[in-house]
Design an enzyme around this catalytic site. Structure first.
Site, PDB file in Angstrom:
ATOM      1  CG  ASP A  50      -2.079   0.944   1.091  1.00 17.89           C
ATOM      2  OD1 ASP A  50      -2.395   1.329  -0.058  1.00 17.89           O
ATOM      3  OD2 ASP A  50      -2.676   1.323   2.107  1.00 17.89           O
ATOM      4  CG  ASN A  98      -7.605  -1.850  -5.748  1.00 14.27           C
ATOM      5  OD1 ASN A  98      -6.739  -2.688  -5.562  1.00 14.27           O
ATOM      6  ND2 ASN A  98      -7.765  -0.833  -4.920  1.00 14.27           N
TER       7      ASN A  98
END
Ligand code: FPP
Ligand code: MG
Length: 313
Positions: A50, A98
């Site tokens: 991330d 996503n």
């Protein structure tokens, strides 16, 4: 002239500082590696990569630049894990959430992942080191070109067993459990399975990537970028097995080998704590039994005292 000399002096100082820093860094990394190699290495590490976009933002660069740098770090992490002796590495490359990102970013990510798969496929080390590559996630949501590359790399590496690289794409943990339940229900309704056969083992087998070839329990989940959440990543494989977690502040493109080594050190510390706790519990039971029995059940006591000795040794 004086100004020019001052500039040269500053540049020299900067270079020297960097040089000294990298010597210390390498020495620290070397010592840390020796330290962790003296203890048990986690069999399966799962990584939530991330912070690509925040890293790029800090530098005033585009999102795709951040993802491209992140993917380079991913390649290095695969190498480090292989060298250290990890056997399974699962990477969270693209979650079901996503898909909510812009079309441009989603397309860019699929192209980048595709490019990396093709690179891993043609890298001789993949074959020399016998790295099996598998994808976990809902492939029906992926573009055809990516599915083609996935099939190609999975087929070429299907018999490799020295290292397993699992890449989660269009993956969601709960959605994985739902598809497994549907699959099992289908087998029951057609008579291929009976209700009595449904147990932990069977459910594990029906999770991604495909029936019968599941991803094993996770020992350590690692997340970069400062958030302390596991974000629906491998809930079945991580929750039941009391896996260790390691959250660190660096954004994914900044992730260094020492961060990986530190995460393994945390895993090893948790393991040692668990062992100590177990020994302590056994000691407690033995003490209670010793007081309660006062000479009775000598045979049982003998056995437990043996455990006590082993437990605290
Ligand atoms: C998370 O950062 C990162 C991703 C969603 C993409 C990760 C994918 C790669 C690094 C490529 C993987 C390569 C291989 C070989 C499988 P973010 O976009 O959430 O950034 P932010 O947290 O700063 O917003
Ligand atoms: Mg993020």
């Amino acid at each position: 002239m004086v100004l020019r000399n001052r500039e040269i002096f500053r540049a020299g100082l900067h270079f020297l500082k960097n040089r000294i820093f990298s010597i210390f860094y390498l020495e620290y990394e070397r010592r840390l590696e020796i330290e962790i190699l003296n203890s048990e290495i986690p069999h399966h590490i799962a990584v939530i990569m991330d912070g690509n976009r925040r890293y790029a933002g800090q530098l005033g660069k585009t999102r795709s630049f951040g993802h491209a740098l992140g993917a380079e770090v991913t390649e290095r992490v695969i190498e480090w894990c292989y060298e250290i002796g990890v056997k399974q590495l699962t990477l969270y490359a693209f979650s079901t959430e996503n898909f909510q990102r812009s079309e441009e970013e989603v397309d860019g990510l699929f192209n980048l992942i595709n490019e990396k798969f093709l690179k891993i496929y043609s890298d001789p080390r993949t074959h020399e080191n016998e790295i099996q590559v598998r994808v976990i996630g809902d492939r029906s949501k992926l573009p055809a070109f990516l599915n083609e590359s996935i099939e190609k790399i999975e087929k070429a590496t299907e018999n490799y067993r020295k290292f397993h690289l699992n890449v989660a794409i269009a993956y969601g943990g709960r959605q994985d459990i739902i598809q497994a339940v549907r699959d099992i229900a289908g087998c029951i309704s057609t008579g291929k399975l009976s209700l009595e056969e449904v147990d932990e083992n069977l459910i594990s087998k029906h999770l991604y990537p495909a029936p019968g070839v599941s991803v094993p329990n996770v020992d350590l989940i690692l997340r970069t970028g400062g958030d302390e959440r596991v974000s629906n990543f491998l809930p079945w494989q991580a929750n039941g097995s009391e896996c260790a977690t390691y959250f660190c502040a660096p954004f994914w493109p900044e992730f260094r080998k020492i961060d990986l080594l530190r995460s393994i050190r945390v895993y090893q510390a948790r393991k040692a704590e668990k062992k100590q706790e177990q020994s302590y519990r056994i000691l407690k039971v033995v003490n209670i039994l010793e007081i309660g029995n006062q000479g009775e059940k000598r045979e049982d006591l003998g056995k437990l005292q043996q455990v006590k000795k082993q437990g605290v040794s």
